[in-house]
Scaffold this motif. Structure first.
Motif, PDB file in Angstrom:
ATOM      1  N   ALA A 197      -0.062  10.975  -0.280  1.00 35.77           N
ATOM      2  CA  ALA A 197      -0.621   9.935  -0.984  1.00 35.77           C
ATOM      3  C   ALA A 197       0.491   8.345  -0.696  1.00 35.77           C
ATOM      4  O   ALA A 197      -0.361   7.245  -0.537  1.00 35.77           O
ATOM      5  CB  ALA A 197      -0.191   9.886  -2.643  1.00 35.77           C
ATOM      6  N   GLY A 198       1.512   8.723  -0.313  1.00 36.37           N
ATOM      7  CA  GLY A 198       2.443   7.313  -0.146  1.00 36.37           C
ATOM      8  C   GLY A 198       2.144   6.616   1.259  1.00 36.37           C
ATOM      9  O   GLY A 198       1.901   5.498   1.404  1.00 36.37           O
ATOM     10  N   ILE A 199       1.916   7.344   2.400  1.00 40.07           N
ATOM     11  CA  ILE A 199       1.727   6.722   3.736  1.00 40.07           C
ATOM     12  C   ILE A 199       0.681   6.301   3.632  1.00 40.07           C
ATOM     13  O   ILE A 199       0.451   4.836   4.132  1.00 40.07           O
ATOM     14  CB  ILE A 199       1.927   7.933   4.922  1.00 40.07           C
ATOM     15  CG1 ILE A 199       3.200   8.481   4.576  1.00 40.07           C
ATOM     16  CG2 ILE A 199       1.600   7.109   6.223  1.00 40.07           C
ATOM     17  CD1 ILE A 199       3.697   9.736   5.519  1.00 40.07           C
ATOM     18  N   PRO A 200      -0.360   6.668   3.243  1.00 39.47           N
ATOM     19  CA  PRO A 200      -1.752   5.584   3.238  1.00 39.47           C
ATOM     20  C   PRO A 200      -1.877   4.714   2.101  1.00 39.47           C
ATOM     21  O   PRO A 200      -2.394   3.677   2.702  1.00 39.47           O
ATOM     22  CB  PRO A 200      -2.848   7.052   2.883  1.00 39.47           C
ATOM     23  CG  PRO A 200      -2.358   8.237   3.190  1.00 39.47           C
ATOM     24  CD  PRO A 200      -0.770   8.121   2.955  1.00 39.47           C
ATOM     25  N   THR A 201      -0.960   4.800   1.401  1.00 41.58           N
ATOM     26  CA  THR A 201      -0.948   3.596   0.315  1.00 41.58           C
ATOM     27  C   THR A 201       0.015   2.727   1.235  1.00 41.58           C
ATOM     28  O   THR A 201      -0.669   1.350   1.117  1.00 41.58           O
ATOM     29  CB  THR A 201      -0.200   4.033  -0.954  1.00 41.58           C
ATOM     30  OG1 THR A 201      -0.811   4.971  -1.525  1.00 41.58           O
ATOM     31  CG2 THR A 201      -0.072   2.557  -1.803  1.00 41.58           C
ATOM     32  N   GLU A 202       0.875   2.846   1.831  1.00 40.98           N
ATOM     33  CA  GLU A 202       1.665   2.159   2.660  1.00 40.98           C
ATOM     34  C   GLU A 202       0.651   1.165   3.610  1.00 40.98           C
ATOM     35  O   GLU A 202       0.646   0.156   3.960  1.00 40.98           O
ATOM     36  CB  GLU A 202       2.852   2.279   3.688  1.00 40.98           C
ATOM     37  CG  GLU A 202       3.751   3.109   2.673  1.00 40.98           C
ATOM     38  CD  GLU A 202       4.673   4.105   3.307  1.00 40.98           C
ATOM     39  OE1 GLU A 202       5.503   4.748   2.778  1.00 40.98           O
ATOM     40  OE2 GLU A 202       4.803   4.090   4.683  1.00 40.98           O
ATOM     41  N   ALA A 203      -0.307   1.925   4.349  1.00 40.52           N
ATOM     42  CA  ALA A 203      -1.148   1.595   5.247  1.00 40.52           C
ATOM     43  C   ALA A 203      -2.172   0.529   4.770  1.00 40.52           C
ATOM     44  O   ALA A 203      -2.512  -0.525   5.260  1.00 40.52           O
ATOM     45  CB  ALA A 203      -2.014   2.758   5.888  1.00 40.52           C
ATOM     46  N   SER A 204      -2.531   0.797   3.359  1.00 37.33           N
ATOM     47  CA  SER A 204      -3.559  -0.059   2.565  1.00 37.33           C
ATOM     48  C   SER A 204      -2.555  -1.474   2.297  1.00 37.33           C
ATOM     49  O   SER A 204      -3.490  -2.342   2.413  1.00 37.33           O
ATOM     50  CB  SER A 204      -4.047   0.664   1.221  1.00 37.33           C
ATOM     51  OG  SER A 204      -4.620   1.876   1.863  1.00 37.33           O
TER      52      SER A 204
END
Length: 490
Positions: free
Chosen positions: A331-338
């Motif tokens: 969940a965290g890495i895609p949130t960073e990307a967003s």
């Protein structure tokens, strides 16, 4: 010669000889609470009950009750391991996924003969069909509502098949051919598709795909606004691998399945049918969720009627622990990307990097590294924090730091709060906003003034950046630069 397709087995082949990242055991283990209980000590990390640590992924080869199934847990429970599996620097995975979202490679459909996911087939019409005996879904704790599919990628489409999507949900095995699925209100495309079918009083065909290349699993967790309605996140995995994800037609439903998954469940989300999540246990609990607490059992989960179970020979059942380091990667890495995507559009070049640490479960906290070039940039850091909240509504806390701070080292981050921070002027509190309903502090009885309904929260910005006109007073002690320092370790 064509490149070998990416799947879970190809990924495991790349890490299986590295004891820091992979470990197998033939010691018998019970999938009911014991398997996850063991891994909690060895490698779960994250917000799991202490003691825990970041450790290798584990393959359990001797799972009680399932002689022909192996269970894998913790594959993504290390950011460094994710970087290794993606052949990319772990510190810039957010930027990497951001680029992948912007340049997706659409999935392709292959012939049945090229789909190992269908090597072994069980249909609900077969005598003795029972998903509880076919699918080695663990329970994470003795209080769980039942065995859970924790990392199943659900593939579904709208009614006219013009849009398709993949998402991950918690799904509990309730009966021989019945699952309960929790679809969080708002934001999930599968939920929107299911509403369309329910209004028409028609069952929605889906497939549940388990045991996948982590590029698929991590890519599937992107949400709006980064991936808008109609964006199929399998294209993100295609971009990560520079190779299209392979699909195959379902055997008992009119829907696609991921052709190289280890397990596939086919079935229908039933219209206007609900089930009590803990109907078999009555514990009042669901399963451990990413904030580190047990989720409450939902009184009215949507129901999946399973029509088939297929799997590869010598299949691998994949599982995760809810509050583990693995959830942070998913969940965290895609949130960073967003966050990076939205912020860079609005204030390009001012946010150098973003990290969503385990302390927030990958969703509730972000650390932003800020670049201030001149006095006109003073204050831009707080604009960046507001943009982060708009990029991801489930974010609760933003910590802002300067470029000389290592955002992946919480000692360095907290250091800024002690030496570059004054609480009376460097805190911003934004009350009465939406957040994640799984945070147990977000209840009206906790804060009746600003929390009217569960899932609301006050949001916090901690500004640990140095005022631009005072930068020369906050220069870190400068040590001698030694290029060949590693020779002293030999």
């Amino acid at each position: 010669m064509a490149e070998e397709p990416w799947d879970l087995r190809r990924v495991l082949d790349e890490i299986k000889d590295d004891p820091k990242n992979y470990h197998e055991t033939d010691v018998p283990v019970d999938p009911e609470a014991e398997l996850s209980g063991v891994y909690r000590y060895i490698g779960a990390g994250g917000t799991v009950e202490r003691p825990t640590k970041e450790g290798p992924a584990m393959m359990f080869n001797n799972v009680k009750g399932f002689p022909d199934t192996r269970v894998l847990i913790g594959l993504m429970a290390s950011r460094r391991r994710v970087g290794k599996m993606f052949h990319h620097d772990y510190q810039t995975l957010g930027q990497f996924l951001n680029e992948s979202v912007s340049n997706p490679i659409a999935p392709v459909t292959v012939k049945e003969a090229d789909a190992p996911a269908h090597e072994v087939v069980y249909k609900a019409t077969d005598a003795g069909f029972d998903i509880r005996k076919l699918v080695a879904a663990p329970t994470n704790t003795p209080q769980d509502a039942g065995p859970y599919i924790t990392v199943g990628v659900v593939f579904g489409s709208n009614m006219d098949k013009s849009k398709s999507d993949v998402t991950i949900h918690r799904m509990v095995l309730e009966d021989k051919d019945k699952l309960g699925i929790y679809i969080m209100p708002g934001g999930r495309h599968i939920g929107a598709f299911a509403e369309e079918y329910e209004k028409a009083n028609k069952p929605m065909p889906i497939t549940i795909n388990i045991g996948l290349d982590p590029a698929v699993t991590i890519g599937a967790t992107f949400e709006p606004p980064t991936t808008p309605f109609g964006y199929n996140e399998l294209g993100v995995a295609g971009a990560i691998r520079k190779q299209a994800v392979q699909l195959v037609d379902g055997l008992t439903v009119d829907e696609k399945a991921i052709a190289r998954s280890e397990y596939t469940l086919e079935g229908y989300i039933m219209p206007n049918e609900r089930i009590q999540e803990d109907i078999n246990t009555h514990t009042g609990k669901a399963m451990p969720e990413f904030p580190g607490y047990d989720g409450d059992a939902n009184p009215a989960l949507q129901v999946i009627k399973v029509t088939a179970v297929t799997h590869r020979k010598n299949a691998i059942m994949q599982s995760v622990i809810g509050p583990s380091e693995e959830h942070v990667s998913m969940a965290g890495i895609p949130t960073e990307a967003s966050i990076l995507q939205l912020v860079d559009r609005a204030i390009p070049g001012k946010v150098k990097n973003v990290y969503n640490p385990p302390a927030g479960g990958g969703k509730l906290m972000t650390i932003m590294q800020i670049h201030k070039e001149n006095e006109a940039d003073e204050g831009i850091q707080r604009q960046a924090a507001l943009l982060a909240f708009s990029a991801f509504k489930e974010l609760k806390t933003v910590i802002l730091v300067d470029e000389d701070v290592d955002i992946f080292d919480m000692n360095d981050v907290i250091w800024t709060m002690n030496t570059r921070f004054q609480a009376d002027q460097d805190i911003m509190v934004l009350p009465g906003m939406r957040n994640h309903p799984l945070d147990p502090s977000e209840r009206p009885q906790y804060d009746p003034k600003s929390i009217r309904f569960r899932g609301m929260s006050s949001k916090l910005v901690i500004d640990g950046t140095v005022p631009f006109d005072m930068k020369d007073q906050f220069e870190r002690a400068q040590f001698m630069k030694v290029d060949d320092w590693e020779k002293y370790l030999k």
